[in-house]
Each structure stands twice: as C-alpha cells, then as structure tokens.
Design a protein around this motif. Structure first.
Motif, PDB file in Angstrom:
ATOM      1  N   VAL A 156       0.836  -1.194   0.000  1.00  0.00           N
ATOM      2  CA  VAL A 156       0.000   0.000   0.000  1.00  0.00           C
ATOM      3  C   VAL A 156       0.879   1.255   0.000  1.00  0.00           C
ATOM      4  CG1 VAL A 156      -1.809   1.263   1.234  1.00  0.00           C
ATOM      5  CG2 VAL A 156      -1.802  -1.238   1.255  1.00  0.00           C
ATOM      6  N   TYR A 157       0.566   2.192  -0.905  1.00  0.00           N
ATOM      7  CA  TYR A 157       1.293   3.452  -1.052  1.00  0.00           C
ATOM      8  C   TYR A 157       0.346   4.602  -0.779  1.00  0.00           C
ATOM      9  CZ  TYR A 157       4.981   0.807  -3.341  1.00  0.00           C
ATOM     10  OH  TYR A 157       5.985  -0.089  -3.614  1.00  0.00           O
ATOM     11  N   THR A 158       0.837   5.612  -0.050  1.00  0.00           N
ATOM     12  CA  THR A 158       0.040   6.783   0.283  1.00  0.00           C
ATOM     13  C   THR A 158       0.920   8.021   0.184  1.00  0.00           C
ATOM     14  OG1 THR A 158      -1.145   5.415   1.895  1.00  0.00           O
ATOM     15  CG2 THR A 158      -1.505   7.784   2.014  1.00  0.00           C
ATOM     16  N   ARG A 159       0.367   9.084  -0.348  1.00  0.00           N
ATOM     17  CA  ARG A 159       1.100  10.351  -0.460  1.00  0.00           C
ATOM     18  C   ARG A 159       1.298  10.951   0.923  1.00  0.00           C
ATOM     19  NH1 ARG A 159      -0.890  15.651  -3.867  1.00  0.00           N
ATOM     20  NH2 ARG A 159      -1.645  16.498  -1.915  1.00  0.00           N
ATOM     21  N   ILE A 160       2.490  11.507   1.173  1.00  0.00           N
ATOM     22  CA  ILE A 160       2.779  12.203   2.422  1.00  0.00           C
ATOM     23  C   ILE A 160       2.470  13.679   2.195  1.00  0.00           C
ATOM     24  CG2 ILE A 160       4.569  12.860   4.073  1.00  0.00           C
ATOM     25  CD1 ILE A 160       6.017  10.238   3.331  1.00  0.00           C
ATOM     26  N   GLU A 161       1.541  14.208   2.971  1.00  0.00           N
ATOM     27  CA  GLU A 161       1.135  15.600   2.805  1.00  0.00           C
ATOM     28  C   GLU A 161       2.200  16.524   3.382  1.00  0.00           C
ATOM     29  OE1 GLU A 161      -1.443  16.398   0.957  1.00  0.00           O
ATOM     30  OE2 GLU A 161      -1.800  14.256   0.720  1.00  0.00           O
ATOM     31  N   GLN A 162       2.660  17.465   2.579  1.00  0.00           N
ATOM     32  CA  GLN A 162       3.678  18.426   2.981  1.00  0.00           C
ATOM     33  C   GLN A 162       3.663  19.605   2.030  1.00  0.00           C
ATOM     34  OE1 GLN A 162       7.657  16.618   2.375  1.00  0.00           O
ATOM     35  NE2 GLN A 162       6.511  14.916   1.508  1.00  0.00           N
ATOM     36  N   ARG A 163       4.361  20.658   2.392  1.00  0.00           N
ATOM     37  CA  ARG A 163       4.399  21.863   1.572  1.00  0.00           C
ATOM     38  C   ARG A 163       5.552  21.756   0.582  1.00  0.00           C
ATOM     39  NH1 ARG A 163       2.257  26.904   2.495  1.00  0.00           N
ATOM     40  NH2 ARG A 163       1.811  26.275   4.624  1.00  0.00           N
ATOM     41  N   PRO A 164       5.266  21.866  -0.720  1.00  0.00           N
ATOM     42  CA  PRO A 164       6.341  21.798  -1.721  1.00  0.00           C
ATOM     43  C   PRO A 164       7.157  23.085  -1.754  1.00  0.00           C
ATOM     44  CG  PRO A 164       4.237  22.150  -2.791  1.00  0.00           C
ATOM     45  CD  PRO A 164       3.950  21.979  -1.327  1.00  0.00           C
ATOM     46  N   PRO A 165       8.385  23.018  -2.263  1.00  0.00           N
ATOM     47  CA  PRO A 165       9.197  24.229  -2.418  1.00  0.00           C
ATOM     48  C   PRO A 165       8.548  25.203  -3.410  1.00  0.00           C
ATOM     49  CG  PRO A 165      10.506  22.242  -2.827  1.00  0.00           C
ATOM     50  CD  PRO A 165       9.093  21.816  -2.684  1.00  0.00           C
ATOM     51  N   ALA A 166       8.967  26.453  -3.349  1.00  0.00           N
ATOM     52  CA  ALA A 166       8.386  27.502  -4.195  1.00  0.00           C
ATOM     53  C   ALA A 166       8.537  27.180  -5.681  1.00  0.00           C
ATOM     54  CB  ALA A 166       9.032  28.849  -3.876  1.00  0.00           C
ATOM     55  N   GLU A 167       9.697  26.681  -6.085  1.00  0.00           N
ATOM     56  CA  GLU A 167       9.912  26.356  -7.498  1.00  0.00           C
ATOM     57  C   GLU A 167       8.996  25.208  -7.937  1.00  0.00           C
ATOM     58  OE1 GLU A 167      12.435  27.012  -5.470  1.00  0.00           O
ATOM     59  OE2 GLU A 167      13.529  28.638  -6.440  1.00  0.00           O
ATOM     60  N   ALA A 168       8.752  24.258  -7.038  1.00  0.00           N
ATOM     61  CA  ALA A 168       7.852  23.154  -7.372  1.00  0.00           C
ATOM     62  C   ALA A 168       6.433  23.667  -7.590  1.00  0.00           C
ATOM     63  CB  ALA A 168       7.875  22.091  -6.281  1.00  0.00           C
ATOM     64  N   ALA A 169       5.998  24.586  -6.744  1.00  0.00           N
ATOM     65  CA  ALA A 169       4.659  25.156  -6.904  1.00  0.00           C
ATOM     66  C   ALA A 169       4.551  25.916  -8.231  1.00  0.00           C
ATOM     67  CB  ALA A 169       4.336  26.078  -5.730  1.00  0.00           C
ATOM     68  N   ALA A 170       5.614  26.637  -8.595  1.00  0.00           N
ATOM     69  CA  ALA A 170       5.625  27.347  -9.883  1.00  0.00           C
ATOM     70  C   ALA A 170       5.597  26.355 -11.038  1.00  0.00           C
ATOM     71  CB  ALA A 170       6.847  28.252  -9.982  1.00  0.00           C
TER      72      ALA A 170
END
Length: 177
Positions: A156-170
């Motif tokens: 079973v795989y599940t995404r870990i919720e976290q804040r991405p870096p600014a460049e990733a969001a862009a």
C-alpha cells in the motif's frame, strides 16, 4: 541574567539561507548581535527576535507558521518544464539530483491525496505519467525521498502531505497551463 536555550528550526533551509543572504547583502557593515538575532528570526518566518521568543515561551511550534516566501527561480522552472511533454508527462529522467527532486514533486502533486494505492495501481498510475519506461525507478524514488510512504510489505502506497518548495509550486502552475 541566565540564558535559556531557544531551539530554532526552519521548514526550508534553502529559503532560509536565501533570505539571510539577501538581508546581509543589504547591509553596509556587519550586523550587531541584536540585529543578527532579528535577521535570523525574520528569515525563519517571525517578525523579529522578540516575536520568536514570545512564540517559544507560549509553546507554539514553528510548524504553525507559513514558511518564508522564497523567491522563485524562474530560470530553473523553465528548465524543468522542458522535461515534460504537452500532456504533462515526464519525458526523461534528468541527471541532476535537483532537477530529479522537482520532477518527483510534480508527480507527487498529481498523486491522489489521502488515497491509498496498491503496488500495481501506483505502477500503472506512474506508467501513464512518464515516457521513459521505468515506473519502478519513480516509485522507489518517491518513497526514498519521503514524498510517498508504503507499508513494510510494499503493498500500500500513500502520499505524504507536505508543503512543496516555491519552485515546485511554480512548476505545477506551468504544467497546468
């Protein structure tokens, strides 16, 4: 007057370092002790050192504050966009670790939140989102870089919720266009 140690942590050391460097570049002389404390506290997301100290004494964690608004390196984002096709699929696996991490962030952003997937499901899901034919590499990297978690038996795989870096969001924004 006794000095009580104040633990200091930041969400993103890269953004912290850029903020400190930018603040130091604007000074004509070396900062005093108090100025340095304020500079570090601001880079860590606080108004000043007194704000940081008050939050510590109140028992409020740094994690409750948003990370410092980092400046986005749009040249890097432009380079990253070229790694994806018009449908947002990853065309090739980059050689540079930094570029790899942002590619993983892009995959992470599309991974269904709060949803579990079996190994077969995540493999099929990854197959649809890249063009170079190595879904196992991507699956391992997502787990190794702590963007996705899996059970010890690998079922079973599940995404870990976290804040991405600014460049990733862009990058996410550019890929949505």
């Amino acid at each position: 007057m006794s000095k009580n140690p104040l633990p200091f942590g930041v969400n993103d050391i890269g953004a912290f370092a850029r903020s400190v460097r930018k603040s130091l570049d604007g000074l004509e002389r070396s900062p005093s002790h108090v100025e340095m404390l304020n500079l570090l506290a601001r880079a860590g997301g606080f108004r000043n050192f007194q704000h940081f100290k008050a939050q510590h004494e109140a028992g409020t964690s740094l994690q409750t504050f948003p990370p410092v608004q980092a400046e986005v390196d749009y040249r890097l984002v432009k380079q990253l966009v070229r790694l994806f096709d018009d449908n947002g699929r990853l065309v090739r696996w980059p050689k540079k670790f930094t570029l790899r991490m942002f590619c993983l962030w892009a995959l992470w952003s599309r991974f269904p939140a709060r949803t579990s997937m079996t190994e077969r499901e995540i493999s099929d899901w990854l197959q649809e989102r890249h063009c170079f034919g190595d879904h196992a590499l991507l699956r391992r990297e997502l787990v190794d870089r702590r963007l996705v978690t899996r059970t010890p038996d690998g079922r079973v795989y599940t995404r870990i919720e976290q804040r991405p870096p600014a460049e990733a969001a862009a990058l996410f924004e550019q890929l949505r266009k």
